[in-house]
Design a protein around this motif. Sequence first.
Motif, PDB file in Angstrom:
ATOM      1  N   ASP A  34       0.848  -1.202   0.000  1.00  0.00           N
ATOM      2  CA  ASP A  34       0.000   0.000   0.000  1.00  0.00           C
ATOM      3  C   ASP A  34       0.880   1.248   0.000  1.00  0.00           C
ATOM      4  OD1 ASP A  34      -2.390  -1.483   0.055  1.00  0.00           O
ATOM      5  OD2 ASP A  34      -2.362  -1.570   2.249  1.00  0.00           O
ATOM      6  N   THR A  35       1.962   1.206   0.756  1.00  0.00           N
ATOM      7  CA  THR A  35       2.906   2.328   0.801  1.00  0.00           C
ATOM      8  C   THR A  35       3.520   2.557  -0.571  1.00  0.00           C
ATOM      9  OG1 THR A  35       3.403   1.831   3.113  1.00  0.00           O
ATOM     10  CG2 THR A  35       4.998   3.189   1.923  1.00  0.00           C
ATOM     11  N   ILE A  36       3.878   1.495  -1.254  1.00  0.00           N
ATOM     12  CA  ILE A  36       4.460   1.608  -2.592  1.00  0.00           C
ATOM     13  C   ILE A  36       3.484   2.291  -3.544  1.00  0.00           C
ATOM     14  CG2 ILE A  36       5.096   0.236  -4.637  1.00  0.00           C
ATOM     15  CD1 ILE A  36       6.534  -1.682  -2.641  1.00  0.00           C
ATOM     16  N   VAL A  37       2.230   1.902  -3.487  1.00  0.00           N
ATOM     17  CA  VAL A  37       1.215   2.532  -4.348  1.00  0.00           C
ATOM     18  C   VAL A  37       1.157   4.032  -4.067  1.00  0.00           C
ATOM     19  CG1 VAL A  37      -1.262   2.688  -4.820  1.00  0.00           C
ATOM     20  CG2 VAL A  37      -0.145   0.446  -4.719  1.00  0.00           C
ATOM     21  N   GLU A  38       1.130   4.414  -2.801  1.00  0.00           N
ATOM     22  CA  GLU A  38       1.069   5.836  -2.438  1.00  0.00           C
ATOM     23  C   GLU A  38       2.342   6.574  -2.841  1.00  0.00           C
ATOM     24  OE1 GLU A  38      -1.596   7.634  -1.471  1.00  0.00           O
ATOM     25  OE2 GLU A  38      -2.577   5.727  -1.907  1.00  0.00           O
ATOM     26  N   GLU A  39       3.501   5.988  -2.560  1.00  0.00           N
ATOM     27  CA  GLU A  39       4.772   6.624  -2.922  1.00  0.00           C
ATOM     28  C   GLU A  39       4.879   6.834  -4.426  1.00  0.00           C
ATOM     29  OE1 GLU A  39       7.950   5.160   0.466  1.00  0.00           O
ATOM     30  OE2 GLU A  39       7.500   3.794  -1.186  1.00  0.00           O
ATOM     31  N   SER A  40       4.343   5.898  -5.181  1.00  0.00           N
ATOM     32  CA  SER A  40       4.460   5.968  -6.636  1.00  0.00           C
ATOM     33  C   SER A  40       3.656   7.121  -7.236  1.00  0.00           C
ATOM     34  CB  SER A  40       4.027   4.649  -7.268  1.00  0.00           C
ATOM     35  OG  SER A  40       2.617   4.506  -7.269  1.00  0.00           O
ATOM     36  N   LYS A  41       2.833   7.759  -6.430  1.00  0.00           N
ATOM     37  CA  LYS A  41       2.063   8.912  -6.913  1.00  0.00           C
ATOM     38  C   LYS A  41       2.912  10.178  -6.936  1.00  0.00           C
ATOM     39  CE  LYS A  41      -2.300   6.877  -5.505  1.00  0.00           C
ATOM     40  NZ  LYS A  41      -3.430   6.921  -4.581  1.00  0.00           N
ATOM     41  N   THR A  42       4.049  10.175  -6.229  1.00  0.00           N
ATOM     42  CA  THR A  42       4.931  11.340  -6.218  1.00  0.00           C
ATOM     43  C   THR A  42       6.265  11.080  -6.915  1.00  0.00           C
ATOM     44  OG1 THR A  42       5.772  10.751  -4.030  1.00  0.00           O
ATOM     45  CG2 THR A  42       3.921  12.294  -4.118  1.00  0.00           C
ATOM     46  N   LYS A  43       6.706   9.828  -6.954  1.00  0.00           N
ATOM     47  CA  LYS A  43       7.901   9.462  -7.727  1.00  0.00           C
ATOM     48  C   LYS A  43       7.818   7.975  -8.041  1.00  0.00           C
ATOM     49  CE  LYS A  43      11.113   8.868  -3.844  1.00  0.00           C
ATOM     50  NZ  LYS A  43      12.375   9.358  -3.275  1.00  0.00           N
TER      51      LYS A  43
END
Length: 131
Positions: A34-43
């Motif tokens: 879930d963190t990866i999905v969120e992080e991928s929205k900024t980089k």
Amino acid sequence: MGIFNKIFGSSDTSEAPEPSKLQWARLTEMSQLDTIVEESKTKPVAIFKHSTRCGISNMVIKQFESQYDLEENQMKVYYLDLLSFRPISQEIAARFQVWHESPQLILVKNGVTVGHASHSQINAIPLEQFV
């Protein structure tokens, strides 16, 4: 057996990648997806699925580390020891809709897979095109 471990890889599943300029984030918890999905929205985020018992995987990860030339703030790179965390590996395949292979690099941007490769093709991916 040292020379054989260098050529074919060690069977020790506790191994992590050797120190490099790459800032690996260890992927050890299912909730990190879930963190990866969120992080991928900024980089962009890369997930490197690695088999610590596979000589090819050991060779590819070393090549990947030596050729990686992005700045730390351009891409987050996760390392998954898929032998120790097989359920996470299976969830990655399902969630990011990429058939499991090893070694494997999956690139995630805005929550979806934008690129992936396995084996020697990993080092042919121009990472800068995803930044």
